[in-house]
Motif scaffolding. Structure first.
Motif, PDB file in Angstrom:
ATOM      1  N   UNK A  79      -7.947   5.734   2.344  1.00 16.47           N
ATOM      2  CA  UNK A  79      -7.105   5.136   3.462  1.00 16.47           C
ATOM      3  C   UNK A  79      -6.510   6.233   4.536  1.00 16.47           C
ATOM      4  N   UNK A  80      -6.043   5.868   5.589  1.00 14.67           N
ATOM      5  CA  UNK A  80      -5.376   6.638   6.427  1.00 14.67           C
ATOM      6  C   UNK A  80      -4.113   7.361   5.750  1.00 14.67           C
ATOM      7  N   UNK A  81      -3.870   8.530   5.996  1.00 11.66           N
ATOM      8  CA  UNK A  81      -2.538   9.017   5.488  1.00 11.66           C
ATOM      9  C   UNK A  81      -1.115   8.260   5.553  1.00 11.66           C
ATOM     10  N   UNK A  82      -1.045   7.614   6.691  1.00 12.56           N
ATOM     11  CA  UNK A  82       0.264   6.881   7.117  1.00 12.56           C
ATOM     12  C   UNK A  82       0.350   5.829   5.910  1.00 12.56           C
ATOM     13  N   UNK A  83      -0.459   5.419   5.337  1.00 11.10           N
ATOM     14  CA  UNK A  83      -0.150   4.302   4.268  1.00 11.10           C
ATOM     15  C   UNK A  83       0.451   4.835   2.989  1.00 11.10           C
ATOM     16  N   UNK A  84       0.099   5.847   2.597  1.00  7.21           N
ATOM     17  CA  UNK A  84       0.812   6.791   1.311  1.00  7.21           C
ATOM     18  C   UNK A  84       2.058   7.274   1.630  1.00  7.21           C
ATOM     19  N   UNK A  85       1.984   7.632   3.267  1.00  6.25           N
ATOM     20  CA  UNK A  85       3.407   8.265   3.446  1.00  6.25           C
ATOM     21  C   UNK A  85       4.484   7.233   3.856  1.00  6.25           C
ATOM     22  N   UNK A  86       4.174   5.846   3.875  1.00  5.00           N
ATOM     23  CA  UNK A  86       5.038   4.616   4.074  1.00  5.00           C
ATOM     24  C   UNK A  86       5.449   4.495   2.633  1.00  5.00           C
ATOM     25  N   UNK A  87       4.851   4.949   1.585  1.00  8.65           N
ATOM     26  CA  UNK A  87       5.348   4.598   0.366  1.00  8.65           C
ATOM     27  C   UNK A  87       4.520   3.544  -0.637  1.00  8.65           C
ATOM     28  N   UNK A  88       3.267   3.377  -0.014  1.00 10.88           N
ATOM     29  CA  UNK A  88       2.342   2.615  -0.846  1.00 10.88           C
ATOM     30  C   UNK A  88       1.537   3.361  -1.813  1.00 10.88           C
ATOM     31  N   UNK A  89       1.448   3.049  -2.966  1.00 10.87           N
ATOM     32  CA  UNK A  89       0.763   3.754  -4.165  1.00 10.87           C
ATOM     33  C   UNK A  89      -0.452   3.109  -4.693  1.00 10.87           C
ATOM     34  N   UNK A  90      -1.383   3.715  -5.728  1.00 12.44           N
ATOM     35  CA  UNK A  90      -2.408   3.273  -6.396  1.00 12.44           C
ATOM     36  C   UNK A  90      -1.861   2.198  -7.354  1.00 12.44           C
ATOM     37  N   UNK A  91      -2.460   1.193  -7.669  1.00  6.18           N
ATOM     38  CA  UNK A  91      -2.213   0.393  -8.852  1.00  6.18           C
ATOM     39  C   UNK A  91      -2.092   0.919 -10.075  1.00  6.18           C
ATOM     40  N   UNK A  92      -2.609   2.103 -10.459  1.00 10.84           N
ATOM     41  CA  UNK A  92      -2.831   2.851 -11.548  1.00 10.84           C
ATOM     42  C   UNK A  92      -1.136   2.854 -11.998  1.00 10.84           C
ATOM     43  N   UNK A  93      -0.160   2.925 -10.970  1.00 16.21           N
ATOM     44  CA  UNK A  93       1.076   3.193 -11.140  1.00 16.21           C
ATOM     45  C   UNK A  93       1.827   2.028 -11.105  1.00 16.21           C
ATOM     46  N   UNK A  94       1.364   1.028 -11.333  1.00 18.28           N
ATOM     47  CA  UNK A  94       1.964  -0.405 -11.503  1.00 18.28           C
ATOM     48  C   UNK A  94       2.155  -0.962 -10.180  1.00 18.28           C
ATOM     49  N   UNK A  95       2.246  -2.363 -10.388  1.00 15.02           N
ATOM     50  CA  UNK A  95       2.753  -3.301  -9.494  1.00 15.02           C
ATOM     51  C   UNK A  95       4.029  -3.069  -9.122  1.00 15.02           C
ATOM     52  N   UNK A  96       4.370  -2.868  -7.919  1.00 15.65           N
ATOM     53  CA  UNK A  96       5.768  -2.679  -7.445  1.00 15.65           C
ATOM     54  C   UNK A  96       6.488  -3.935  -7.013  1.00 15.65           C
ATOM     55  N   UNK A  97       6.602  -4.818  -7.926  1.00 14.45           N
ATOM     56  CA  UNK A  97       7.365  -6.140  -7.519  1.00 14.45           C
ATOM     57  C   UNK A  97       8.695  -5.631  -7.650  1.00 14.45           C
ATOM     58  N   UNK A  98       9.529  -5.904  -6.385  1.00 10.34           N
ATOM     59  CA  UNK A  98      10.880  -6.017  -6.304  1.00 10.34           C
ATOM     60  C   UNK A  98      11.345  -4.411  -6.101  1.00 10.34           C
ATOM     61  N   UNK A  99      10.321  -3.522  -5.868  1.00  9.69           N
ATOM     62  CA  UNK A  99      10.669  -2.208  -5.711  1.00  9.69           C
ATOM     63  C   UNK A  99      10.135  -1.858  -4.274  1.00  9.69           C
ATOM     64  N   UNK A 100      10.861  -1.763  -3.284  1.00  8.69           N
ATOM     65  CA  UNK A 100      10.467  -1.804  -1.929  1.00  8.69           C
ATOM     66  C   UNK A 100       9.956  -0.364  -1.485  1.00  8.69           C
ATOM     67  N   UNK A 101       8.621  -0.245  -0.796  1.00  8.75           N
ATOM     68  CA  UNK A 101       8.186   0.810  -0.263  1.00  8.75           C
ATOM     69  C   UNK A 101       9.067   1.221   1.112  1.00  8.75           C
ATOM     70  N   UNK A 102       9.533   2.453   1.088  1.00 11.70           N
ATOM     71  CA  UNK A 102      10.361   2.691   2.238  1.00 11.70           C
ATOM     72  C   UNK A 102      10.041   2.588   3.711  1.00 11.70           C
ATOM     73  N   UNK A 103       8.433   2.693   3.721  1.00 13.79           N
ATOM     74  CA  UNK A 103       8.050   2.592   5.277  1.00 13.79           C
ATOM     75  C   UNK A 103       7.405   1.266   5.576  1.00 13.79           C
TER      76      UNK A 103
END
Length: 247
Positions: A129-153
């Protein structure tokens, strides 16, 4: 993926190798010619790779518009008539982090059917994916499902009919109509799961392809919040309304 693959020139085949070429083709989907901007249609498209100092990307074109090529000339030309097709679908996703099942709203986005960025590591070339998505705080599912933990961007929006997300560094506002049960789940949890991927076309999503999305290295997830809840009555779960597209 492209149902009949794409035509690649010999240099691209040699640069990528068979496995990487298969990975790239699996991350591209039928949409519009990225030279002329019209539908690719049923014929095999041409695969074009632009390998520049700032990015490497794969795009698909009508063969009459663009010959298959590996371009490392440091010149990138994108006609103004060409436009990437993004598609979305709203989902109701059950999770069981403990004894209790949580049903979370989800918005699945393919941000560009006809283009995917590439990265090279010790094992070769891979789609990403384009780097902007990771820079916005999106992560791989291997790090867990981020329910309730907002991505900053990521900013989520909930209306009386739809879910939508805005991502820092991206001009698009990804939107999809959502069934009442999905909107109710988003209101209850104060947000929704945003899944961004090149591993599926939301218009062709099935339970099996959804599992492929979860397992794919070209999927990133985040929690969209900051929205105003709406009042709605719960209805059936699953995929909500029809997938949406910008084209």
């Amino acid at each position: 993926m492209l149902p009949d693959g794409a035509v690649a020139d010999r240099r691209t085949q040699a640069k990528l190798g068979g496995d990487a070429l298969s990975e790239v083709l699996a991350a591209l989907w039928p949409g519009d010619c990225q030279s002329g901007g019209t539908s690719l249609g049923p014929d095999q498209p041409a695969l074009a790779i632009d390998d520049l100092p700032v990015l490497t990307r794969a795009t698909v074109h009508h063969r009459a518009c663009q010959a298959p090529r590996w371009n490392d000339s440091q010149t990138l030309q994108t006609p103004t008539s060409a436009l990437l097709t993004w598609r979305t679908v709203a989902l109701l996703l059950p999770f069981q982090p403990s004894r209790r099942v949580i049903r979370a709203a989800g918005l699945l986005v393919n941000p560009g059917l006809e283009e995917v960025w590439l990265t090279e590591d010790a094992s070769g070339w891979h789609p990403r994916l384009e780097p902007a998505f990771a820079a916005a705080g999106l992560t791989h599912l291997a790090q867990g499902m981020p329910i309730g933990n907002p991505a900053a961007g990521v900013t989520g929006h909930l209306s009386q009919t739809a879910l939508s997300a805005e991502i820092t560094g991206r001009a698009e506002r990804y939107t999809c109509a959502a069934a009442p049960a999905i909107r109710a789940a988003a209101a209850k949890l104060g947000g929704f799961v945003l899944l961004v991927t090149h591993a599926a076309d939301p218009c062709q999503l099935t339970p099996d392809t959804l599992m492929d999305v979860f397992a794919s290295p070209v999927t990133l997830v985040g929690w969209g919040t900051g929205m105003k809840p709406c009042s709605s009555r719960a209805g059936p779960g699953g995929i909500g309304a029809a997938p949406e597209t910008n084209r």
